[in-house]
Scaffold this motif. Structure first.
Motif, PDB file in Angstrom:
ATOM      1  N   PHE A  88       0.826  -1.209   0.000  1.00 28.06           N
ATOM      2  CA  PHE A  88       0.000   0.000   0.000  1.00 28.06           C
ATOM      3  C   PHE A  88       0.863   1.263   0.000  1.00 28.06           C
ATOM      4  O   PHE A  88       0.669   2.171  -0.817  1.00 28.06           O
ATOM      5  N   LEU A  96      -0.830   6.685  -6.127  1.00 28.27           N
ATOM      6  CA  LEU A  96      -2.183   6.135  -6.027  1.00 28.27           C
ATOM      7  C   LEU A  96      -3.082   7.109  -5.283  1.00 28.27           C
ATOM      8  O   LEU A  96      -2.803   7.493  -4.151  1.00 28.27           O
ATOM      9  N   MET A 102      -8.817   0.725  -9.494  1.00 19.88           N
ATOM     10  CA  MET A 102      -7.756  -0.258  -9.308  1.00 19.88           C
ATOM     11  C   MET A 102      -8.249  -1.670  -9.558  1.00 19.88           C
ATOM     12  O   MET A 102      -9.316  -2.073  -9.102  1.00 19.88           O
ATOM     13  N   GLU A 104      -6.806  -5.458  -8.807  1.00 20.58           N
ATOM     14  CA  GLU A 104      -5.779  -6.282  -8.169  1.00 20.58           C
ATOM     15  C   GLU A 104      -5.940  -7.710  -8.662  1.00 20.58           C
ATOM     16  O   GLU A 104      -6.946  -8.368  -8.400  1.00 20.58           O
ATOM     17  N   PHE A 116      -6.284  -0.817   0.191  1.00 22.69           N
ATOM     18  CA  PHE A 116      -6.644  -0.144  -1.053  1.00 22.69           C
ATOM     19  C   PHE A 116      -8.126   0.229  -1.057  1.00 22.69           C
ATOM     20  O   PHE A 116      -8.495   1.336  -1.451  1.00 22.69           O
ATOM     21  N   HIS A 119      -8.768   3.222   1.028  1.00 24.40           N
ATOM     22  CA  HIS A 119      -8.162   4.425   0.465  1.00 24.40           C
ATOM     23  C   HIS A 119      -8.925   4.940  -0.750  1.00 24.40           C
ATOM     24  O   HIS A 119      -9.066   6.159  -0.947  1.00 24.40           O
ATOM     25  N   TYR A 125     -12.418  -0.292  -6.356  1.00 18.90           N
ATOM     26  CA  TYR A 125     -11.518  -1.449  -6.216  1.00 18.90           C
ATOM     27  C   TYR A 125     -12.174  -2.675  -6.812  1.00 18.90           C
ATOM     28  O   TYR A 125     -13.341  -2.982  -6.547  1.00 18.90           O
TER      29      TYR A 125
END
Length: 263
Positions: A88, A96, A102, A104, A116, A119, A125
């Protein structure tokens, strides 16, 4: 330059060689029986799995049943927290922001993912994984952290083609400790398709086990590649690629490459 991720000795070691295994066993006799158990398990899974992804899905099922943290490569909860924080912090240092969208790849049980999610803006995400068992553990992490209202997407995938994801959507793509467990054909498949889901100005960071000698694997679970091999593979798919030297300063055994679209 001090190489916190392992240095010259680590990157020259061929862990597949019999001589290395004998020396390691002599230094660590306590690891012999666990290795033999793993060897037997892997032999059984290889003959019952149709391809590497199916094989590694079975590996994750077995590991997650014992410990979700161990299944994603963390020996303890404290190490799980530290590795997630490291990932992170690194991406935040590299820009970021909450508005990033995002992806992943190999999100696991949200070792870094929960940070993440917290944030990023709501709904920004998206984590994918090949293992249904580890995604159930990801759901547990999400609930434990009280992040349900951030509306993350957690998706089970059959492979790394990302066929169900929206084109040109993601500004940051992240894969930690995924290619380190992947044969070259799986990495090639991912690189062949990830460009479609990346926004024009996106970047994709991935870690890998680096070797400066012969490329090799250990029990088809841990794969070691030369940096040049992966950079040239990324370039063959139309990306610019660079080795991330600043990641080498961190206490992690893998190395990192970043790819971006060519101008």
């Amino acid at each position: 330059m001090t190489q916190a991720s392992g240095g010259p000795e680590r990157t020259r070691t061929n862990r597949a060689r019999l001589a290395h295994k004998i020396r390691y066993a002599a230094r660590r006799p306590d690891r012999i029986w666990p290795y033999l158990r793993r060897l037997g398990r892997d032999w059984k899974l290889r003959i019952t799995s149709r391809d590497h992804v199916a094989y590694y899905r079975a590996v994750m099922k077995a590991d997650a049943a014992r410990s979700p943290a161990a299944a994603v490569g963390s020996a303890s909860y404290e190490r799980w927290l530290a590795l997630g924080q490291m990932q992170f912090d690194y991406l935040v240092r590299h820009g970021l922001t909450p508005s990033d969208r995002m992806l992943e790849i190999g999100c696991g049980n949200l070792r870094a993912g929960w940070r993440f999610i917290d944030h990023l803006d709501t709904g920004h995400y998206h984590g994918i994984d090949i293992s249904p068992d580890i995604l159930l553990a990801a759901g547990d992490t999400l609930a434990q952290r009280g992040l349900q209202d951030k509306l993350p997407h957690l998706t089970l995938v059959r492979d790394l083609r990302m066929a169900t994801l929206s084109s040109g959507h993601f500004t940051v793509v992240h894969a930690h400790s995924v290619f380190s467990h992947s044969p070259i054909e799986v990495i090639d498949e991912c690189l062949a398709h990830v460009g479609r889901v990346m926004a024009p100005d996106a970047f994709f960071d991935f870690t890998f086990n680096r070797t400066e000698g012969k490329e090799h694997h250990v029990l088809r679970e841990d794969f070691y590649y030369r940096t040049k091999t992966l950079i040239e593979l990324a370039e063959s798919h139309g990306f610019a690629a660079r080795f991330m030297d600043d990641w080498e300063q961190l206490p992690h055994k893998q190395s990192k490459i970043r790819i971006t679209a060519l101008p």
